[in-house]
Design a protein around this motif. Structure first.
Motif, short mmCIF file in Angstrom:
data_model
loop_
_atom_site.label_atom_id
_atom_site.label_comp_id
_atom_site.label_asym_id
_atom_site.label_seq_id
_atom_site.Cartn_x
_atom_site.Cartn_y
_atom_site.Cartn_z
N GLY A 71 -15.91 13.10 21.87
CA GLY A 71 -15.00 13.52 22.92
C GLY A 71 -13.80 12.62 23.12
O GLY A 71 -13.04 12.79 24.06
N LYS A 72 -13.60 11.66 22.21
CA LYS A 72 -12.48 10.73 22.34
C LYS A 72 -11.58 10.81 21.10
O LYS A 72 -12.05 11.04 19.99
CB LYS A 72 -12.98 9.29 22.50
CG LYS A 72 -13.76 9.05 23.78
CD LYS A 72 -14.19 7.59 23.86
CE LYS A 72 -14.97 7.31 25.15
NZ LYS A 72 -15.41 5.89 25.25
N THR A 73 -10.29 10.62 21.32
CA THR A 73 -9.35 10.55 20.20
C THR A 73 -9.43 9.16 19.60
O THR A 73 -9.29 8.15 20.30
CB THR A 73 -7.92 10.84 20.67
OG1 THR A 73 -7.87 12.15 21.23
CG2 THR A 73 -6.94 10.74 19.51
N SER A 75 0.82 -1.20 0.00
CA SER A 75 0.00 0.00 0.00
C SER A 75 0.87 1.26 0.00
O SER A 75 2.08 1.20 0.22
CB SER A 75 -0.92 0.01 1.22
OG SER A 75 -0.17 0.12 2.42
N LEU A 76 0.24 2.40 -0.23
CA LEU A 76 0.92 3.69 -0.17
C LEU A 76 0.76 4.29 1.22
O LEU A 76 -0.16 3.93 1.97
CB LEU A 76 0.32 4.65 -1.21
CG LEU A 76 0.38 4.19 -2.67
CD1 LEU A 76 -0.37 5.18 -3.55
CD2 LEU A 76 1.83 4.06 -3.12
N GLY A 77 1.66 5.21 1.55
CA GLY A 77 1.57 5.86 2.86
C GLY A 77 0.24 6.55 3.07
O GLY A 77 -0.34 6.50 4.16
N SER A 78 -0.26 7.16 2.02
CA SER A 78 -1.54 7.86 2.10
C SER A 78 -2.70 6.90 2.35
O SER A 78 -3.74 7.28 2.87
CB SER A 78 -1.79 8.65 0.81
OG SER A 78 -1.74 7.78 -0.32
N GLU A 79 -2.50 5.64 1.96
CA GLU A 79 -3.54 4.62 2.17
C GLU A 79 -3.38 3.94 3.52
O GLU A 79 -4.36 3.57 4.17
CB GLU A 79 -3.44 3.55 1.08
CG GLU A 79 -3.66 4.07 -0.34
CD GLU A 79 -3.29 3.06 -1.39
OE1 GLU A 79 -3.96 3.04 -2.44
OE2 GLU A 79 -2.33 2.28 -1.17
N ASN A 80 -2.13 3.77 3.95
CA ASN A 80 -1.85 2.97 5.14
C ASN A 80 -1.93 3.77 6.45
O ASN A 80 -2.21 3.22 7.51
CB ASN A 80 -0.47 2.32 5.02
CG ASN A 80 -0.21 1.29 6.10
OD1 ASN A 80 -0.90 0.28 6.17
ND2 ASN A 80 0.78 1.55 6.95
N ASN A 81 -1.66 5.10 6.38
CA ASN A 81 -1.70 5.91 7.59
C ASN A 81 -3.11 5.99 8.16
O ASN A 81 -4.08 6.16 7.41
CB ASN A 81 -1.19 7.33 7.31
CG ASN A 81 0.30 7.36 7.05
OD1 ASN A 81 1.02 6.43 7.40
ND2 ASN A 81 0.77 8.44 6.44
N ASP A 82 -3.22 5.89 9.47
CA ASP A 82 -4.51 6.01 10.16
C ASP A 82 -4.70 7.46 10.60
O ASP A 82 -4.01 7.94 11.50
CB ASP A 82 -4.56 5.08 11.38
CG ASP A 82 -4.43 3.61 11.00
OD1 ASP A 82 -5.07 3.19 10.03
OD2 ASP A 82 -3.69 2.88 11.69
N SER A 83 -5.62 8.16 9.96
CA SER A 83 -5.87 9.57 10.28
C SER A 83 -6.59 9.69 11.63
O SER A 83 -7.54 8.95 11.91
CB SER A 83 -6.72 10.22 9.19
OG SER A 83 -6.05 10.18 7.95
N PHE A 84 -6.15 10.64 12.45
CA PHE A 84 -6.77 10.86 13.75
C PHE A 84 -8.00 11.75 13.62
O PHE A 84 -8.09 12.60 12.73
CB PHE A 84 -5.78 11.53 14.71
CG PHE A 84 -4.69 10.61 15.18
CD1 PHE A 84 -4.90 9.74 16.24
CD2 PHE A 84 -3.44 10.61 14.57
CE1 PHE A 84 -3.90 8.89 16.68
CE2 PHE A 84 -2.44 9.77 15.00
CZ PHE A 84 -2.66 8.90 16.06
N GLU A 85 -8.95 11.56 14.55
CA GLU A 85 -10.12 12.43 14.62
C GLU A 85 -10.67 12.42 16.05
O GLU A 85 -10.41 11.48 16.82
CB GLU A 85 -11.20 11.99 13.64
CG GLU A 85 -11.81 10.63 13.96
CD GLU A 85 -12.98 10.27 13.03
OE1 GLU A 85 -13.34 11.10 12.20
OE2 GLU A 85 -13.52 9.16 13.17
N GLN A 86 -11.40 13.45 16.41
CA GLN A 86 -12.12 13.50 17.67
C GLN A 86 -13.55 13.06 17.43
O GLN A 86 -14.23 13.59 16.55
CB GLN A 86 -12.10 14.92 18.24
CG GLN A 86 -10.80 15.30 18.92
CD GLN A 86 -10.56 14.53 20.21
OE1 GLN A 86 -9.62 13.76 20.31
NE2 GLN A 86 -11.40 14.74 21.20
#
Length: 377
Positions: free
Chosen positions: A278-280, A264-275
């Motif tokens: 109220g939880k990360t 996979s590519l980094g853009s596909e494999n990275n897990d993007s964070f979100e709130q």
């Protein structure tokens, strides 16, 4: 023999051989005050005991555990816990002829090269029966983790070419109690009925050919907070890999996206964070719940590849201890597939690893130490 002890804070030492008087484990580091009796441990042992179906060895062992030390009035005392299971149904005569040759796929040859001597009755110390001690200790670790809100969902993902269709994420999104009931109610510990039936048909064909099969076990752990694990030599994922690879039949380990991540590519494999609420959290979980060796708070998901049972009745080539080339057919009581009985072994090793690192984590912050100290003075 070195290497029979596992863990730093919650430490276990397994002992015994397949055809000796018994097998067991000594556990050091269990906190005092945990309600514990033999029934808690027996539930786990019943998931790995032989003779449960036509797809497991017909060795008739109740695997009844005896709790010898470490409890008083139904609770742990903080002292070493000793657990024992007596061997009742040994057929040592089944192994008499293998004393002079090496079984393909077994540790016979390597044991001989290391020690110059081996217990050939069922593999001795390298037998799958050694895992009784791991499972007994894992039952206690899992009970402690349950009190911390941590749960396990471990199951057979595939046997031979037959695989379930649901991903771990899809299973975790459902009713876990219902999923667990499905897993525990069939002989292959699969969470889906149709693949389970297809896998049984596949195993029947293997048995008809006097052959065996392997498969994949998947483990999903929920409720683990962010911050568990060390960043260098005591990484949570590295320790899980070591723990799972210490199981005799395991030949592969992957976590999260695993080997698919390499394509996979980094853009596909990275897990993007979100709130979220109220939880990360992360949008995806390609990391399998671990970043930099430390838990991220997402479900920890890993898989173990289990090799086919090496003891098969089909003819195989090998050599004697004197170097003579021969052909053999192995007889006796053997599992045509190890995977179903290994599910609870994988879960137990994961529980032991996680609890050990949680105890390590308790000293990571001075404010946590101070808060704990204030509660006991």
């Amino acid at each position: 023999m070195a290497g029979s002890t596992f863990g730093n804070h919650f430490k276990i030492t397994t002992w015994g051989e397949s055809h000796g008087r018994g097998v067991g484990v000594v556990i050091d580091g269990c906190p005092a005050g945990l309600p514990l009796d033999e029934k808690d441990i027996q539930k786990f042992l019943d998931r790995r005991k032989p003779g449960q179906s036509k797809f497991s060895t017909q060795r008739k062992e109740a695997d009844a555990v005896e709790l010898l030390s470490g409890t008083f009035e139904g609770k742990t005392t903080g002292t070493p816990i000793s657990l024992m299971v007596f061997n009742k149904d040994q057929h040592s005569k089944d192994y008499g002829e293998i004393a002079n040759y090496y079984r393909p796929g077994h540790a016979d040859y390597t044991f001989d090269m290391k020690y110059g001597f081996r217990d050939y009755r069922g593999g001795g110390r390298s037998s799958g029966r050694e895992t009784i001690g791991r499972v007994a200790a894992g039952a206690i670790a899992a009970k402690i983790l349950k009190q911390l809100g941590i749960s396990f969902c471990t199951y057979t993902r595939s046997i031979g070419p037959v695989s379930i269709s649901s991903s771990a994420k899809e299973l975790l999104a459902g009713d876990l109690s219902e999923i667990t009931e499905k897993i525990l109610s069939n002989p292959l510990y699969m969470p889906e009925e149709l693949p389970c039936q297809k896998a049984q048909d596949f195993l029947k064909s293997c048995m008809a050919k006097k052959d065996s099969a392997g498969g994949i076990i998947e483990c999903a752990i929920t409720g683990v907070p962010a911050g568990i694990g060390e960043p260098v030599f005591e990484k949570l994922d590295a320790n899980l890999a070591k723990a799972v690879f210490s199981i005799g039949a395991v030949k592969g380990f992957e976590i999260g996206g695993g080997f698919a991540s390499a394509a996979s590519l980094g853009s596909e494999n990275n897990d993007s964070f979100e709130q979220k609420d109220g939880k990360t959290t992360t949008v995806t979980n390609h990391s399998g719940g671990i970043l930099g060796g430390i838990s991220s708070g997402m479900p920890i998901i890993f898989r173990a590849a289990i090799k086919p049972t090496p003891s098969i009745a089909a003819p195989q080539k090998t050599i004697t201890r004197d170097g003579e080339n021969i052909e053999i057919s192995i007889h006796g009581r053997h599992d045509p597939v190890i995977v179903p009985r290994a599910v609870v072994v994988v879960e137990s090793m994961a529980a032991l690893t996680l609890l050990d690192l949680i105890l390590e984590h308790m000293g990571s912050r001075i404010e946590s130490m101070a808060q704990f100290y204030r509660t006991i003075v």
